[in-house]
Design an enzyme around this catalytic site. Structure first.
Site: not given
Ligand code: DMJ
Length: 446
Positions: A110, A237, A334, A353, A437
């Site tokens: 994170e 993911d 979700e 996303e 991401t």
């Molecule tokens: C974000 O913190 C990042 O995209 C992570 O990879 C997964 N998704 C959350 C937001 O949905």
């Protein structure tokens, strides 16, 4: 707000007819003003803290010492939106207040995607070397997490003492570090960052199942799988996303090979193309047996990955499914069961996303279908999540009951992708960057 919703509805109506032009300039401006609306709420009630609770109008921190995550996450979005004065003063605050040596345990994944990614992206956008130095300091304080024997990092590390915890991790956390760590190596000339993050990816690949799939929990000391559930959702993911993107950003041929093999396995065993539509479900990583027909808000990142991988036909079909999932309740859950049409997990965490995938598809195809989808997303957000001084997550997408939280990534990702979808392409040349991401753009060839 009501006035604009009327306007959005008119735009939506004309768009579903497919005949009239969208006013993308107006839409981009609207997203920008909604970003400012959320930012003002954070500034007024939560400045100096990590996050903002928009219902109680209070602040929260991840742990004991703030890392100003909402401000950090919002910074490159402000720059791209042309909110220059606000971006400059926020950058000054961060450069002079942020420190990564506090006696607190942080989640390695994170903090990497949120803080390091933002620092690197904003360094590249502004040339402010204080941000690069902060990213370097953060990287140094995270390195103890990699001393595990397997090379897979512990989930948590104390920034001051280096004490580690979180022996069971997952591919999503252990395998989503290379874009940030690799860029840090390129910019500092210190290869150790790249090497640690790459070894973690190689280790996950080494312990993949004979079908080429990974599970969603693994012990970092033994590399033993603790869960054999394989899917594209939380805990896996962005592992796939980073195989592909690291292959492109660093021209890393190992990553390219690992991605190609992984994508073949995903299409062989997770793809569920049936009368229920075109989805990716859950399967046992060893047998390939379907275990769940679930897909959700997080999985909606995959059309964007497919665009980047050059698989437009599948990206388009999956995006249509994502859109159906969104429109069922006017906002996405979700977890959605695509076989039964039921909502399995009803929360919505202001996730980005689906906007990300619309943006990639629009850039790749120029098809206004994706702008129309973007209008629905904006309308859903404004109708159900907007508060008088911010944006709130939903406890239930069916009842639309709100939750007292506005995730920092709402400012980094959700608002940024919606804005970039409607803004002129020159706002950020799509071909010249790779998004982390967390939607922090990294320059190719840096
Ligand atoms: C974000 O913190 C990042 O995209 C992570 O990879 C997964 N998704 C959350 C937001 O949905």
């Amino acid at each position: 707000m009501r006035k604009f919703l009327v306007c959005l509805s008119v735009v939506c109506f004309s768009l579903s007819a497919g005949a009239q032009q969208l006013d993308t300039r107006l839409l981009a401006e609207k997203v920008r003003s909604e970003f400012v609306h959320a930012w003002n709420g954070y500034k007024k009630y939560a400045w100096g803290y990590d996050g903002y609770r928009p219902l109680s109008k209070t602040a929260y921190n991840w742990n004991t010492t703030p890392m100003y995550l909402t401000a950090l996450e919002a910074l490159d979005t402000m720059t791209l939106m042309g909110l220059t004065e606000e971006a400059d003063s926020t950058r000054e605050f961060l450069a002079t207040h942020l420190k990564f040596d506090s006696d607190q345990s942080v989640d390695v994944f994170e903090i990497t995607i949120r803080a390091m990614g933002s620092l690197l992206s904003n360094y590249e956008l502004t040339g402010d070397t204080r941000l690069l130095n902060l990213a370097d300091s953060l990287g140094t304080h995270l390195l103890p997490a990699f001393i595990t024997g397997s090379g897979l990092p512990y989930r948590m590390v104390n920034l001051k003492t280096g004490a580690v915890s979180g022996q069971v991790t997952n591919p999503g956390e252990a395998g989503t570090l290379l874009l940030e760590f690799g860029t840090l190596s390129m910019l500092t000339g210190k290869p150790k960052y790249y090497n640690h993050a790459k070894i973690a990816l190689l280790q996950l690949y080494d312990v993949r199942s004979p079908l080429g799939l990974v599970g969603d929990a693994i012990d970092v000391t033994t590399s033993e799988w603790k869960s054999t559930d394989s899917h594209l959702s939380a805990c896996i993911d962005s592992y796939y996303e980073y195989l592909l993107k690291a292959g492109i950003l660093f021209n890393d041929q190992d990553c390219q090979k690992m991605w190609t093999e992984a994508y073949a396995a995903i299409n062989a065993h997770l793809l569920d193309s049936s009368r229920a539509g075109f989805w990716y479900g859950h399967a046992n990583m060893n047998t390939g047996k379907r275990t769940k027909t679930w897909f959700g808000a997080l999985d909606a990142f995959f059309p964007a990955v497919q665009v980047l991988a050059g698989d437009l036909p599948r990206a388009k079909r999956l995006m249509n499914s994502c859109y159906a999932m969104w429109t069922k309740n006017g906002i996405e859950p979700e977890q959605y069961n695509y076989a039964t049409g039921l909502v399995e997990k009803p929360r919505y965490f202001l996730n980005p996303e689906i906007m990300e995938s619309a943006y990639y598809l629009y850039r790749a195809t120029g098809d206004s279908l994706y702008l129309r989808m973007g209008v629905s997303f904006l309308e859903g957000l404004m109708t159900y999540c907007r508060t008088d001084e911010g944006y709130a997550e939903l406890n239930n997408v069916i009842t639309k009951e709100k939750m007292d939280r506005m995730e920092p990534y709402f400012m980094a990702e959700t608002m940024k992708y919606l804005y970039l979808l409607f803004a002129p392409p020159e706002t950020l040349p799509f071909e010249k960057v790779i998004f982390t991401t967390e939607a922090h753009p990294l320059q190719k060839g840096s």
